[in-house]
Design a protein around this motif. Structure first.
Motif, short mmCIF file in Angstrom:
data_model
loop_
_atom_site.label_atom_id
_atom_site.label_comp_id
_atom_site.label_asym_id
_atom_site.label_seq_id
_atom_site.Cartn_x
_atom_site.Cartn_y
_atom_site.Cartn_z
N LEU A 230 90.05 62.53 -6.71
CA LEU A 230 90.06 63.19 -8.01
C LEU A 230 89.72 64.67 -7.90
O LEU A 230 89.66 65.37 -8.90
N GLY A 231 89.47 65.15 -6.68
CA GLY A 231 89.18 66.56 -6.48
C GLY A 231 87.72 66.93 -6.54
O GLY A 231 87.37 68.11 -6.36
N SER A 232 86.83 65.97 -6.80
CA SER A 232 85.40 66.27 -6.81
C SER A 232 84.95 66.58 -5.39
O SER A 232 85.32 65.89 -4.44
N ILE A 233 84.15 67.63 -5.21
CA ILE A 233 83.72 68.08 -3.89
C ILE A 233 82.20 68.14 -3.85
O ILE A 233 81.57 68.71 -4.74
N ALA A 234 81.62 67.55 -2.82
CA ALA A 234 80.18 67.64 -2.57
C ALA A 234 79.97 68.31 -1.23
O ALA A 234 80.63 67.96 -0.24
N THR A 235 79.09 69.28 -1.19
CA THR A 235 78.80 70.00 0.05
C THR A 235 77.37 69.71 0.47
O THR A 235 76.43 70.04 -0.25
N GLY A 236 77.20 69.09 1.60
CA GLY A 236 75.87 68.80 2.08
C GLY A 236 75.15 70.06 2.51
O GLY A 236 75.76 71.11 2.73
N ALA A 237 73.83 69.97 2.58
CA ALA A 237 73.05 71.10 3.07
C ALA A 237 73.59 71.51 4.43
O ALA A 237 73.74 70.69 5.33
N ALA A 238 73.92 72.79 4.58
CA ALA A 238 74.60 73.27 5.78
C ALA A 238 73.78 72.99 7.02
O ALA A 238 72.58 73.25 7.05
N PRO A 239 74.40 72.44 8.08
CA PRO A 239 73.67 72.28 9.33
C PRO A 239 73.20 73.63 9.85
O PRO A 239 73.80 74.67 9.57
N ALA A 240 72.12 73.61 10.60
CA ALA A 240 71.60 74.86 11.16
C ALA A 240 72.66 75.52 12.05
O ALA A 240 73.45 74.83 12.70
N ASP A 241 72.67 76.84 12.05
CA ASP A 241 73.62 77.56 12.89
C ASP A 241 73.40 77.23 14.36
O ASP A 241 72.27 77.05 14.81
N LEU A 242 74.51 77.13 15.07
CA LEU A 242 74.43 77.03 16.52
C LEU A 242 73.87 78.34 17.07
O LEU A 242 74.43 79.41 16.81
N GLN A 243 72.79 78.29 17.81
CA GLN A 243 72.22 79.51 18.37
C GLN A 243 72.97 79.97 19.61
O GLN A 243 73.31 81.14 19.75
N GLU A 244 73.23 79.04 20.51
CA GLU A 244 73.96 79.38 21.74
C GLU A 244 74.45 78.11 22.39
O GLU A 244 73.65 77.27 22.82
N LEU A 245 75.77 77.96 22.45
CA LEU A 245 76.38 76.80 23.10
C LEU A 245 77.12 77.30 24.34
O LEU A 245 78.04 78.11 24.25
N LEU A 246 76.70 76.81 25.50
CA LEU A 246 77.27 77.26 26.75
C LEU A 246 78.64 76.64 26.98
O LEU A 246 78.93 75.55 26.47
N PRO A 247 79.50 77.30 27.77
CA PRO A 247 80.83 76.74 28.04
C PRO A 247 80.74 75.34 28.61
O PRO A 247 79.93 75.05 29.50
N GLY A 248 81.59 74.44 28.09
CA GLY A 248 81.63 73.07 28.57
C GLY A 248 80.56 72.17 28.01
O GLY A 248 80.55 70.97 28.29
N ASN A 249 79.63 72.70 27.20
CA ASN A 249 78.54 71.90 26.65
C ASN A 249 78.86 71.43 25.24
O ASN A 249 79.70 72.00 24.54
N THR A 250 78.16 70.38 24.81
CA THR A 250 78.41 69.74 23.52
C THR A 250 77.10 69.52 22.79
O THR A 250 76.08 69.20 23.39
N VAL A 251 77.13 69.69 21.47
CA VAL A 251 75.98 69.40 20.62
C VAL A 251 76.44 68.45 19.53
O VAL A 251 77.57 68.56 19.03
N SER A 252 75.59 67.48 19.16
CA SER A 252 75.98 66.45 18.21
C SER A 252 75.18 66.58 16.91
O SER A 252 74.03 67.00 16.91
N TYR A 253 75.83 66.18 15.79
CA TYR A 253 75.21 66.24 14.48
C TYR A 253 75.41 64.91 13.76
O TYR A 253 76.43 64.23 13.94
N HIS A 254 74.44 64.57 12.90
CA HIS A 254 74.48 63.31 12.16
C HIS A 254 73.60 63.48 10.93
O HIS A 254 72.40 63.65 11.05
N PHE A 255 74.20 63.46 9.74
CA PHE A 255 73.40 63.65 8.52
C PHE A 255 74.15 63.09 7.32
O PHE A 255 75.32 62.68 7.42
N ASP A 256 73.47 63.08 6.17
CA ASP A 256 74.02 62.49 4.96
C ASP A 256 74.42 63.56 3.95
O ASP A 256 73.79 64.61 3.85
N VAL A 257 75.48 63.25 3.20
CA VAL A 257 75.95 64.10 2.10
C VAL A 257 76.02 63.23 0.85
O VAL A 257 76.61 62.15 0.87
N SER A 258 75.44 63.71 -0.24
CA SER A 258 75.48 62.98 -1.51
C SER A 258 76.28 63.78 -2.53
O SER A 258 76.46 64.98 -2.38
N GLY A 259 76.75 63.09 -3.57
CA GLY A 259 77.35 63.81 -4.69
C GLY A 259 78.80 63.55 -4.97
O GLY A 259 79.29 63.92 -6.03
#
Length: 576
Positions: A230-259
């Motif tokens: 129906l076009g309703s959009i909910a934006t979860g609290a923005a994840p913290a900025d990536l400070q420094e991700l080295l080449p070839g490395n991976t960081v994972s995120y897992h959180f909830d969005v309501s609305g």
């Protein structure tokens, strides 16, 4: 393990965070208040560099120096070694432990000594060489030069315990050649969790990974939103900025969005905007977007409406068999069902939905504590520890420290990453000891703040792992009389920070999660709500559609019933 009863415990010194997040002079406090540190140096004395940073060609040979300090009152024997750097799953910066061979940039570095014995209150300048292989690939390569203090002791059960405390200086190497800057979102998943309240919007658990698929280190700004048909959009609290991700490395995120109200099918969209780290000059940076569809079925509402649908079906079947009269179902049952449906549908416009007005937490003066510094006066290149006046509201909270003032962005500049509060040492006053990951000089240079002058506020904020909304703040003020020297308004009591040492029984510091008492100074009744924003502040379109469908259902059930009821009464009157 060399002995069956031997346990090896790795205790990361507070100043290791300086290594992990790019600080300058790193310093560690041992359980007996012995301190040692490491920083870049010239051949004769320490210098002002925050990290070792080189731009080289394949096959280059670089000679440099590192200063190792013993700040304590007793002689120390320290280990010195280079190691590869990498990102942890949560985005932290770490280096390989001693004994695990380095295969990348750590293997390019050779120190002139691997063991040092330093008298009390002394330093030693150690030469080292950086030999870049002729086959080195273009782009960024990261390592660290680590100094460690290893001590043997026994716990209460007589088991041998080794406490290995480390600090280090980062080594950042950029090899010339074709540069490629790219972040990719991988393994995006979204799962809808309906609420037991049929009027609630439920929540969506979003998980994904960000991988640096280029050859230069990158930061990143992220946004996640959930939209429905129906076009309703909910934006979860923005994840913290990536400070420094080295080449070839991976960081994972897992959180909830309501609305986002469930209307059978929804989509989670994840956007990551790459950012250059520090003064890096990177090639063109392009955003990456990933979308993941998922079923969002309002099961609770369907369960509530199902009996009404069954009643309607039964009444419709009776209609074909009887022209007049009351249905076989007792009139009170049907009347009660209709009344319940009317009450339910009448509440749908009031169904909970996220809006800007609902975002955030209840703030009050009780939510703010004080932040004290480990000494009264200092310089912009000093390693600083700060002491909070209490604990975060919950043991599972995270802490992030920032500085605000002239020259810095309005939101402030980070002095640490977002770290679990339980990872910090506890002091005698019941608060946390927080080592600032960066010196003020490094932060000012990275932020383009220029010379520091006047009052600057340092704030340690308790927060959830991925939500920037502050649950409790601790603040302290530094006054810069000159661009390089400051004076603290609040100073920690003598010895409190140094005495926040590891538990001699376990070799680790007690944490908020290990205590049964409520966190000291926590504000009672503080409501903790993840910040959520939606596209509209009125009643969700989905709610109106469901309400309209309910009205039609009521009409379908109620109108034929009323007609039969009236027809039955008329027939009775005719008989009389």
């Amino acid at each position: 393990m060399t002995l069956p009863m031997r346990r090896w415990l790795l205790v990361l010194a507070p100043a290791l965070l300086t290594l992990l997040l790019g600080g300058g002079a790193a310093r560690a406090d041992t359980p007996t208040a012995q301190t040692f540190g490491i920083q870049p140096a010239s051949a004769t004395e320490p210098d002002s560099r925050g990290t070792f940073s080189y731009s080289v060609t394949p096959g280059a040979l670089v000679k440099d120096h590192v200063a190792v300090w013993n700040y304590g009152d007793q002689p120390l024997t320290l280990r010195l070694y280079p190691a590869d750097a990498f990102n942890t799953d949560s985005g932290g910066y770490d280096v390989l432990p001693e004994g695990k061979p380095s295969t990348q940039a750590g293997s390019w570095v050779r120190t002139a000594a691997d063991s040092l014995t330093l008298p009390a209150r002394s330093r030693q300048i150690v030469p080292f060489t950086l030999a870049v292989p002729a086959t080195a690939s273009p782009g960024d390569h990261a390592a660290g030069i680590v100094v460690s203090l290893r001590r043997e002791s026994k716990d209460a059960k007589g088991n041998a315990v080794t406490v290995d405390q480390r600090v280090g200086a980062r080594v950042q190497i950029r090899v010339s050649g074709a540069l490629h800057a790219e972040l990719k979102v991988l393994d995006a998943r979204a799962v809808y969790h309906p609420s037991l309240n049929p009027l609630d919007s439920g929540r969506t658990t979003v998980s994904y990974s960000v991988r640096n698929t280029g050859n230069v280190r990158l930061g990143g700004r992220q946004a996640v939103r959930v939209s429905n048909l129906l076009g309703s959009i909910a934006t979860g609290a923005a994840p913290a900025d990536l400070q420094e991700l080295l080449p070839g490395n991976t960081v994972s995120y897992h959180f909830d969005v309501s609305g986002s109200y469930p209307v059978l099918w929804s989509t989670a969209g994840i956007t990551v905007d790459p950012l250059a780290v520090g003064a890096d000059k990177d090639p063109q940076l392009s955003s990456t977007v990933a979308k993941q569809g998922f079923a969002s079925i309002p099961w609770a509402l369907l369960v509530v409406l199902l009996p009404f649908a069954l009643i309607g079906y039964a009444l419709r079947q009776r209609r074909h068999n009887r022209l007049t009269g009351i249905p076989a179902l007792p009139a009170p049952v049907v009347a009660g069902a209709l009344l319940a449906a009317a009450l339910l549908l009448g509440q749908l416009p009031l169904a909970p939905h996220a809006s800007a007005a609902e975002a955030g937490t209840l703030a009050s003066p009780a939510d703010t504590g004080t932040l004290a510094f480990d000494y009264e006066t200092g310089h912009d290149d000093d390693a600083i520890d700060v002491l909070t006046s209490g604990l975060c509201p919950a043991a599972g909270d995270y802490l992030a420290v920032r500085i605000t003032g002239a020259g810095f962005p309005a939101e402030g500049a980070p002095l640490t990453g977002t770290v679990a509060a339980a990872a910090y040492r506890r002091a005698a006053n019941g608060g946390y000891v927080l080592p600032l990951a960066n010196t003020l000089r490094v932060v000012a240079n990275r932020s383009g703040a220029g010379p520091l002058h006047g009052a600057y506020t340092v704030t340690a904020s308790c927060r959830a792992k991925v939500a920037p909304t502050s649950l409790r703040d601790f603040t302290g003020v530094l006054n810069f009389g000159t661009p390089t020297s400051w004076q603290a308004v609040t100073v920690a009591p003598p010895g409190v920070i140094q005495e926040a040492a590891a538990d001699p029984q376990t070799g680790t510091a007690p944490t908020a999660g290990q205590t049964g008492a409520a966190p000291a100074g926590a504000a009672p009744g503080v409501r903790r709500t993840a910040a959520v924003r939606t596209a509209s502040s009125g009643t969700p379109v989905g709610s109106w559609l469901v309400m309209g469908a309910g009205v039609l259902l009521l009409g379908w059930i109620g109108v034929p019933y009323a007609r039969r009821r009236l027809a039955g009464r008329g027939a009775g009157e005719d008989v009389k």
